[in-house]
Motif scaffolding. Structure first.
Motif, PDB file in Angstrom:
ATOM      1  N   MET A 104       0.834  -1.200   0.000  1.00  0.00           N
ATOM      2  CA  MET A 104       0.000   0.000   0.000  1.00  0.00           C
ATOM      3  C   MET A 104       0.870   1.253   0.000  1.00  0.00           C
ATOM      4  O   MET A 104       0.583   2.207  -0.726  1.00  0.00           O
ATOM      5  N   ASP A 105       1.947   1.256   0.789  1.00  0.00           N
ATOM      6  CA  ASP A 105       2.865   2.405   0.815  1.00  0.00           C
ATOM      7  C   ASP A 105       3.412   2.703  -0.576  1.00  0.00           C
ATOM      8  O   ASP A 105       3.498   3.858  -0.987  1.00  0.00           O
ATOM      9  N   ALA A 106       3.785   1.654  -1.292  1.00  0.00           N
ATOM     10  CA  ALA A 106       4.300   1.841  -2.656  1.00  0.00           C
ATOM     11  C   ALA A 106       3.219   2.444  -3.554  1.00  0.00           C
ATOM     12  O   ALA A 106       3.493   3.379  -4.321  1.00  0.00           O
ATOM     13  N   LEU A 107       1.999   1.943  -3.447  1.00  0.00           N
ATOM     14  CA  LEU A 107       0.910   2.456  -4.280  1.00  0.00           C
ATOM     15  C   LEU A 107       0.559   3.895  -3.917  1.00  0.00           C
ATOM     16  O   LEU A 107       0.297   4.713  -4.799  1.00  0.00           O
ATOM     17  N   TRP A 108       0.547   4.209  -2.628  1.00  0.00           N
ATOM     18  CA  TRP A 108       0.247   5.576  -2.186  1.00  0.00           C
ATOM     19  C   TRP A 108       1.317   6.560  -2.667  1.00  0.00           C
ATOM     20  O   TRP A 108       1.025   7.712  -2.936  1.00  0.00           O
ATOM     21  N   SER A 109       2.551   6.101  -2.761  1.00  0.00           N
ATOM     22  CA  SER A 109       3.661   6.983  -3.145  1.00  0.00           C
ATOM     23  C   SER A 109       3.717   7.239  -4.646  1.00  0.00           C
ATOM     24  O   SER A 109       4.370   8.184  -5.086  1.00  0.00           O
ATOM     25  N   ALA A 110       3.055   6.435  -5.410  1.00  0.00           N
ATOM     26  CA  ALA A 110       3.107   6.555  -6.872  1.00  0.00           C
ATOM     27  C   ALA A 110       2.169   7.656  -7.366  1.00  0.00           C
ATOM     28  O   ALA A 110       1.119   7.897  -6.774  1.00  0.00           O
ATOM     29  N   PRO A 111       2.535   8.309  -8.465  1.00  0.00           N
ATOM     30  CA  PRO A 111       1.679   9.362  -9.020  1.00  0.00           C
ATOM     31  C   PRO A 111       0.426   8.822  -9.703  1.00  0.00           C
ATOM     32  O   PRO A 111      -0.511   9.566  -9.981  1.00  0.00           O
ATOM     33  N   GLY A 112       0.389   7.534  -9.976  1.00  0.00           N
ATOM     34  CA  GLY A 112      -0.757   6.925 -10.654  1.00  0.00           C
ATOM     35  C   GLY A 112      -0.714   5.428 -10.493  1.00  0.00           C
ATOM     36  O   GLY A 112       0.105   4.895  -9.740  1.00  0.00           O
ATOM     37  N   PRO A 113      -1.596   4.706 -11.202  1.00  0.00           N
ATOM     38  CA  PRO A 113      -1.605   3.248 -11.110  1.00  0.00           C
ATOM     39  C   PRO A 113      -0.244   2.653 -11.465  1.00  0.00           C
ATOM     40  O   PRO A 113       0.500   3.205 -12.284  1.00  0.00           O
ATOM     41  N   MET A 114       0.073   1.525 -10.841  1.00  0.00           N
ATOM     42  CA  MET A 114       1.366   0.863 -11.034  1.00  0.00           C
ATOM     43  C   MET A 114       1.167  -0.547 -11.571  1.00  0.00           C
ATOM     44  O   MET A 114       0.194  -1.211 -11.221  1.00  0.00           O
ATOM     45  N   THR A 115       2.123  -1.008 -12.366  1.00  0.00           N
ATOM     46  CA  THR A 115       2.129  -2.403 -12.805  1.00  0.00           C
ATOM     47  C   THR A 115       2.772  -3.249 -11.712  1.00  0.00           C
ATOM     48  O   THR A 115       3.399  -2.729 -10.786  1.00  0.00           O
ATOM     49  N   LEU A 116       2.637  -4.556 -11.844  1.00  0.00           N
ATOM     50  CA  LEU A 116       3.286  -5.476 -10.911  1.00  0.00           C
ATOM     51  C   LEU A 116       4.796  -5.224 -10.883  1.00  0.00           C
ATOM     52  O   LEU A 116       5.405  -5.171  -9.818  1.00  0.00           O
ATOM     53  N   ALA A 117       5.390  -5.024 -12.051  1.00  0.00           N
ATOM     54  CA  ALA A 117       6.840  -4.785 -12.128  1.00  0.00           C
ATOM     55  C   ALA A 117       7.233  -3.517 -11.381  1.00  0.00           C
ATOM     56  O   ALA A 117       8.267  -3.479 -10.699  1.00  0.00           O
ATOM     57  N   GLN A 118       6.411  -2.494 -11.492  1.00  0.00           N
ATOM     58  CA  GLN A 118       6.705  -1.243 -10.787  1.00  0.00           C
ATOM     59  C   GLN A 118       6.570  -1.399  -9.273  1.00  0.00           C
ATOM     60  O   GLN A 118       7.386  -0.881  -8.519  1.00  0.00           O
TER      61      GLN A 118
END
Length: 127
Positions: free
Chosen positions: A16-30
């Protein structure tokens, strides 16, 4: 999601921390790259669980993209309240008192809290 605290594990919280930190949706690789110490299978499993729990949405494009459905603040409020309920019998005052007593707040933090309380007091017309 009615009670995210009950449902999100510490490992899932890292995702969740990784997703919250991203500017938008992320792929599994990201997501995997953001969680450098986890392998892809574990990350994929954690994302699948978070989707099942209603904390993350999955969108199929050329690959799957993931985005959080639960805000960091929502989860933080839930976890904080649960901590206060479990350890301090529902008293936020007791929690803050314990932090002060055990010198867990720096003087600057105490002053900032004092200012916050003063502003709240004035806002409610009690000052």
């Amino acid at each position: 999601m009615t009670d995210p605290e009950e449902r999100i594990t510490d490992a899932e919280l890292e995702v969740m921390d990784a997703l919250w930190s991203a500017p938008g949706p992320m792929t599994l690789a990201q997501v995997k790259a953001a969680l450098s110490r986890r392998n892809g299978d574990t990350t994929k499993t954690l994302l699948r669980r978070l989707c099942q729990k209603g904390a993350v949405a999955q969108e199929k494009r050329e690959v799957y993209y993931y985005r959080p459905l639960v805000a960091r603040g929502e989860l933080g409020r839930s976890r904080t309240q649960r901590l206060i309920d479990r350890l301090y019998d529902g008293s936020a005052k007791a929690m803050v008192a314990a932090m002060v007593e055990h010198h867990q707040l720096r003087p600057q933090e105490v002053e900032e809290l004092r200012q916050m309380f003063d502003q709240l007091w004035e806002k409610e017309g009690k000052g």
